[in-house]
Design an enzyme around this catalytic site. Structure first.
Site, PDB file in Angstrom:
ATOM      1  N   SER A 113       1.338 -19.219  -2.689  1.00  0.00           N
ATOM      2  CA  SER A 113       1.861 -17.893  -2.923  1.00  0.00           C
ATOM      3  C   SER A 113       2.110 -17.345  -1.537  1.00  0.00           C
ATOM      4  CB  SER A 113       0.448 -17.145  -3.269  1.00  0.00           C
ATOM      5  OG  SER A 113       0.542 -15.968  -3.685  1.00  0.00           O
ATOM      6  N   HIS A 231       0.576 -18.275 -11.851  1.00  0.00           N
ATOM      7  CA  HIS A 231       0.217 -18.210 -10.492  1.00  0.00           C
ATOM      8  C   HIS A 231      -1.090 -18.889  -9.992  1.00  0.00           C
ATOM      9  CE1 HIS A 231       1.313 -16.492  -6.721  1.00  0.00           C
ATOM     10  NE2 HIS A 231       0.263 -16.181  -6.239  1.00  0.00           N
TER      11      HIS A 231
END
Length: 260
Positions: A113, A231
């Site tokens: 991320s 994610h």
């Protein structure tokens, strides 16, 4: 351990290795970091257990932008000061090499991320320090975040690309925009989730295409876009496969012998 960043800041990092690994000579080493959103990187169980068990060294870097050392540490690594995060990880890399713990041929950088953005930026900005980089679910074209409403939430850390002053700051460190033709870049394995709203996979696709065209090192630039993944949410079996692929990539690139 602590490295000295460009502006003189002391950047702590922790070394994790098997007791019998000889740290008196260079070893295959991975730097892992995050450095964003006031999130603290703290000791705990890690997916790098296989790397450590096979004799690899792991360096946990406490980068500015994270929350390990209070609000000032966070603010020093966000918005106009975001470049400090990348300076910090590169300072850790240089310190590891200076101490003889590893060499640039044995050093990798990894994060997910915001940490994936860090791993991409570090490899683009200082390709001389790393042999390999694995950016997981990164944002790589931080100027184009405005096209995705969810990804635009990263403005908290990165700044608004629609603001003229911040757009210049973003352009200066954006991994995609930093790639230059003819540079010998490290090997790279970019991993994205097809259904990721925070860091959409076009970021990885765009960086991979640019790196493959530009690099002069002959090292591979791989891209994986995982169907059904978001994610980082890939499920237990897929997560194990992802970890195995990452560690195999680092082992091959950094020269770590892996037992069956």
């Amino acid at each position: 351990f602590a490295a000295t960043s460009n502006d003189g800041a002391s950047v702590p990092y922790r070394i994790v290795a098997r007791r019998d690994v000889d740290l008196g000579k260079p070893q295959p080493t991975i730097i892992y970091g995050y450095g964003g959103f006031a999130a603290a990187l703290v000791p705990g169980w890690t997916s790098f257990a296989g790397w450590i068990e096979n004799g690899g060294v792991l360096a946990f870097a406490h980068l500015r932008g994270g929350g390990e050392f209070g609000p000032d540490w966070w603010h020093q690594g966000r918005l106009k000061h975001k470049q400090n995060t990348f300076n910090d990880v590169n300072a850790v890399a240089a310190d590891l090499i200076r101490r003889g713990l590893t060499t640039a041929r044995q050093l990798g950088v990894n994060g997910g991320s915001n940490g994936g953005t860090m791993a991409a930026a570090a490899a683009v900005q200082r390709p001389d320090l790393y042999r390999a980089s694995i950016p997981l679910v990164p944002q790589t074209d931080v100027l184009a975040r405005m096209r995705d409403p969810v990804a635009l939430n990263a403005t908290l850390a990165y700044g608004d690309p629609r603001d003229p002053e911040m757009s210049r700051v973003l352009h200066a460190w954006s991994p995609y925009h930093g790639v230059q033709d003819g540079v010998a870049y490290p090997a790279m394995f970019i991993d994205c989730g097809l259904n990721d709203p925070r860091c959409p996979p076009w970021h990885g696709r765009k960086l991979a295409a640019r790196m493959q065209h530009a690099t002069a090192s002959g090292q591979p630039v791989f891209l994986r876009v995982r169907a059904g993944a978001g994610h980082g949410a890939v499920g237990k079996q897929a997560s194990a496969e992802l970890n195995a692929e990452e560690l195999a990539f680092f082992a091959e690139q950094l020269g770590l012998p892996v037992s069956g």
